[in-house]
Scaffold this motif. Structure first.
Motif, PDB file in Angstrom:
ATOM      1  N   VAL A   1       0.840  -1.200   0.000  1.00 45.68           N
ATOM      2  CA  VAL A   1       0.000   0.000   0.000  1.00 45.68           C
ATOM      3  C   VAL A   1       0.875   1.248   0.000  1.00 45.68           C
ATOM      4  N   GLY A   2       1.871   1.274   0.904  1.00 44.56           N
ATOM      5  CA  GLY A   2       2.765   2.424   0.988  1.00 44.56           C
ATOM      6  C   GLY A   2       3.576   2.603  -0.281  1.00 44.56           C
ATOM      7  N   LEU A   3       4.086   1.505  -0.835  1.00 45.71           N
ATOM      8  CA  LEU A   3       4.914   1.600  -2.043  1.00 45.71           C
ATOM      9  C   LEU A   3       4.109   2.142  -3.218  1.00 45.71           C
ATOM     10  N   ILE A   4       2.855   1.681  -3.338  1.00 49.24           N
ATOM     11  CA  ILE A   4       2.029   2.175  -4.444  1.00 49.24           C
ATOM     12  C   ILE A   4       1.791   3.673  -4.295  1.00 49.24           C
ATOM     13  N   ARG A   5       1.467   4.083  -3.054  1.00 51.44           N
ATOM     14  CA  ARG A   5       1.210   5.517  -2.841  1.00 51.44           C
ATOM     15  C   ARG A   5       2.461   6.348  -3.090  1.00 51.44           C
ATOM     16  N   ALA A   6       3.614   5.801  -2.709  1.00 58.85           N
ATOM     17  CA  ALA A   6       4.837   6.594  -2.803  1.00 58.85           C
ATOM     18  C   ALA A   6       5.396   6.626  -4.227  1.00 58.85           C
ATOM     19  N   TYR A   7       5.321   5.513  -4.938  1.00 62.11           N
ATOM     20  CA  TYR A   7       6.103   5.429  -6.175  1.00 62.11           C
ATOM     21  C   TYR A   7       5.302   5.184  -7.449  1.00 62.11           C
ATOM     22  N   SER A   8       3.975   4.983  -7.374  1.00 55.81           N
ATOM     23  CA  SER A   8       3.289   4.581  -8.599  1.00 55.81           C
ATOM     24  C   SER A   8       3.309   5.689  -9.652  1.00 55.81           C
ATOM     25  N   ASN A   9       3.434   6.950  -9.227  1.00 56.22           N
ATOM     26  CA  ASN A   9       3.484   8.029 -10.222  1.00 56.22           C
ATOM     27  C   ASN A   9       4.822   8.744 -10.201  1.00 56.22           C
ATOM     28  N   SER A  10       5.859   8.068  -9.681  1.00 52.60           N
ATOM     29  CA  SER A  10       7.124   8.776  -9.480  1.00 52.60           C
ATOM     30  C   SER A  10       8.082   8.612 -10.647  1.00 52.60           C
ATOM     31  N   GLY A  11       7.756   7.731 -11.591  1.00 55.10           N
ATOM     32  CA  GLY A  11       8.687   7.497 -12.690  1.00 55.10           C
ATOM     33  C   GLY A  11       9.658   6.368 -12.392  1.00 55.10           C
TER      34      GLY A  11
ATOM     35  N   MET B   1       8.161   0.065 -11.390  1.00 55.77           N
ATOM     36  CA  MET B   1       7.675  -0.720 -10.257  1.00 55.77           C
ATOM     37  C   MET B   1       8.490  -2.003 -10.058  1.00 55.77           C
ATOM     38  N   VAL B   2       9.162  -2.491 -11.123  1.00 50.11           N
ATOM     39  CA  VAL B   2      10.033  -3.662 -10.948  1.00 50.11           C
ATOM     40  C   VAL B   2      11.164  -3.322  -9.987  1.00 50.11           C
ATOM     41  N   VAL B   3      11.742  -2.126 -10.153  1.00 49.01           N
ATOM     42  CA  VAL B   3      12.813  -1.684  -9.257  1.00 49.01           C
ATOM     43  C   VAL B   3      12.271  -1.554  -7.835  1.00 49.01           C
TER      44      VAL B   3
END
Lengths: 261, 281
Positions: A116-126, A129-131
């Protein structure tokens, strides 16, 4: 040893072992059977499902992706975690409390929560998601890598070894590379294999973070569940054989170390 | 002044950087998100209110807690007896049993759920067998039901319970038993007055770890029926990634509450482990 053990002891262990064994055996037989819908025994035995599985390029690709993720995270932790744990144990033992707190935190944040946290933090960060998944795996195996590395360092008395090497003129880095590393390698190897086998079976993070676009073996298996039970059981058996091989290597390495100590 | 240790600094920086990036930042974003109104529009307690007021989410917590308590209880109880029995065999057999427990502890999630479908699904091996013998009650057992899920949870809890409890019995000193029997205590008296009080904190600690383990489990239930089980973890997954019903802020709040539950369980375990009287051994 007491030779006339009460029947009770056989009963309790037998019940537990049976419960753990039966699902495995059932899946094994199912993966070798031609058809098994109405009869109490399979109608015939065949290797067909294994042949079909290993000639499916989707499966082989999924295997490759699983390996990339789990080997990648394990190597990353070998390169970054092991030196860090070494430095902490030898030069800053006070920080061990901090690592232990981190470990409790990782236990309190299983895949679903961290996802949940990872999606919120990085899903639109460029950041791909594999990294992000490899990064989450890195954090997830901290408990196993820490345990194995720290115990090995204690066993070889790393602090005195480092002092001796430095008195003899070696730099810290040379001493770590030439004296410490070869000595803790078996223990670190065991932790790496353990970490790898845990990551190889990981489904939650992969499914929530990259499931649709990056199909690993676990995702492939999930998709096959409703398509072909026989192929799904062939996958389960292959997966179990892989963990068994890894576990037996772990047991062998651990045992031979105990004998030399 | 002390010279800065280059090795320490050089090895800690990348490590702490990755921990920050993949543990603390997501943790922060999750907690921050849980205090936002839908769509991230300003600070609000709305999500937490929603969880406590909405019968559906309260039920999810109730279900998760119930199945975790039940599976942990059965697994601990079985492991207490089985592990005690293991200590009566030769060390060679003890090792083998432990290796097997270790091996099966890796057998979880999707593969495990599938193995149970093979056994007890609609045309599962046991289902066919029971039908053949005409045992109606057994053959109508539904693996996709709650009792099916309990069986699966029990499977992944059992090896863990055995591995956690095995070292506990090693802590029971043989001499205590001899001393107690010399003083006239029966075996029952020994266990009631000495044995059980000594191992009780460890058993409770094991129980809390199993409970946390079950509360966080997701893959098995997901493999059985997708998102239909109303469990906390399933709800979090559906709210966070679902295309139609995505409510990431609510998902974050539920994840936050689940995390809090797990922290309490872990702290309970730490506290109980410290209660084990080390001064005796």
């Amino acid at each position: 040893m007491n030779k006339n053990r009460p029947f009770f002891h056989y009963l309790t262990i037998g019940a537990v072992l049976l419960y753990l064994l039966v699902p495995l055996l059932g899946t094994l037989i199912y993966s070798f059977s031609t058809q098994w819908h109405k009869t109490i025994l399979p109608e015939g035995l065949t290797f067909h499902w294994y042949g079909e599985l290993f000639s499916d390029s989707l499966f082989l690709k999924a295997m490759g992706r699983s390996l990339i993720l789990s080997v990648g995270a394990t190597i990353l932790s070998l390169l970054i975690m092991v030196p860090a744990i070494f430095s902490i144990v030898v030069y800053a033992p006070r920080l061990e409390k901090f690592i232990q707190a981190l470990i409790v935190l990782t236990y309190a944040m299983p895949g679903v929560i961290i996802a949940v946290g990872l999606i919120r933090a990085y899903s639109n960060s460029g950041m791909p998601m594999v990294v992000v998944t490899v990064g989450a795996y890195f954090v997830g195996i901290l408990p196993y890598m820490y345990q194995g590395t720290r115990n090995s360092l204690r066993n070889i008395q790393a602090v005195s070894l480092m002092e001796a090497a430095e008195i003899l003129g070696a730099s810290r880095f040379t001493a770590f590379l030439k004296v410490i590393l070869p000595n803790i390698m078996p223990g670190v190897l065991v932790s790496s294999l353990l970490s790898f086998s845990i990551l190889f079976g990981e489904f939650v993070l992969v499914n929530l973070l990259i499931g649709g676009s990056f199909e690993t073996v676990q995702v492939y298996l999930y998709k096959k569940l409703n398509v072909s039970g026989h192929i799904a059981s062939a996958i389960v058996i292959c997966y179990f054989i892989l963990i068994s091989i890894l576990s037996s290597i772990i047991v062998k390495v651990t045992r031979s170390r105990k004998e030399t100590l | 002044m002390k010279k800065i240790n280059g090795m320490l600094v050089a090895s800690l920086i990348p490590f702490l950087f990755l921990i920050l990036l993949f543990l603390f930042i997501p943790l922060f974003f999750m907690i921050y998100g849980s205090f936002q109104a839908d769509g991230g529009t300003g600070f609000s307690f709305k999500q937490y209110q929603e969880i406590f007021q909405n019968e559906y989410y309260r039920q999810a917590f109730k279900n998760s807690i119930l199945i975790s308590l039940l599976s942990s209880f059965i697994a601990t109880l079985l492991a207490i007896f089985a592990t005690y029995s293991i200590t009566h065999f030769s060390s060679r057999i003890q090792n083998r049993v432990l290796i097997f427990a270790n091996l099966t502890s890796n057998f979880a999630g999707i593969p495990l759920a599938f193995a149970f479908i093979v056994l007890l699904g609609n045309s599962g091996l046991f289902t066919l067998l029971f039908k053949h013998f005409g045992w109606e009650t057994l053959s109508s057992f539904n693996v996709y039901s709650w009792s099916g899920l309990v069986l699966i949870y029990l499977y992944f809890q059992l090896p863990l319970a055995v591995m956690l409890l095995y070292p506990v019995y090693q802590g029971i000193n043989k001499h205590w038993k001899e001393a107690a029997s010399l003083l006239g205590a029966s075996s029952t008296q020994f266990w009631l007055r000495i044995g059980i009080p000594i191992i009780l904190p460890s058993i409770a600690g094991t129980f809390s770890i199993l409970f946390a383990n079950a509360m966080g489990a997701y893959a098995s239930a997901y493999a059985l029926t997708g998102s239909t089980y109303n469990l906390v973890t399933i709800r979090i997954g559906a709210l966070t990634t679902g295309d139609i019903f995505a409510k990431p802020e609510l998902g974050s709040a539920i994840a936050g509450l689940l995390g809090l539950t797990l922290v309490v369980a872990m702290l309970l375990n730490e506290w109980l482990t410290r209660k084990v009287r080390r001064d005796l051994s």
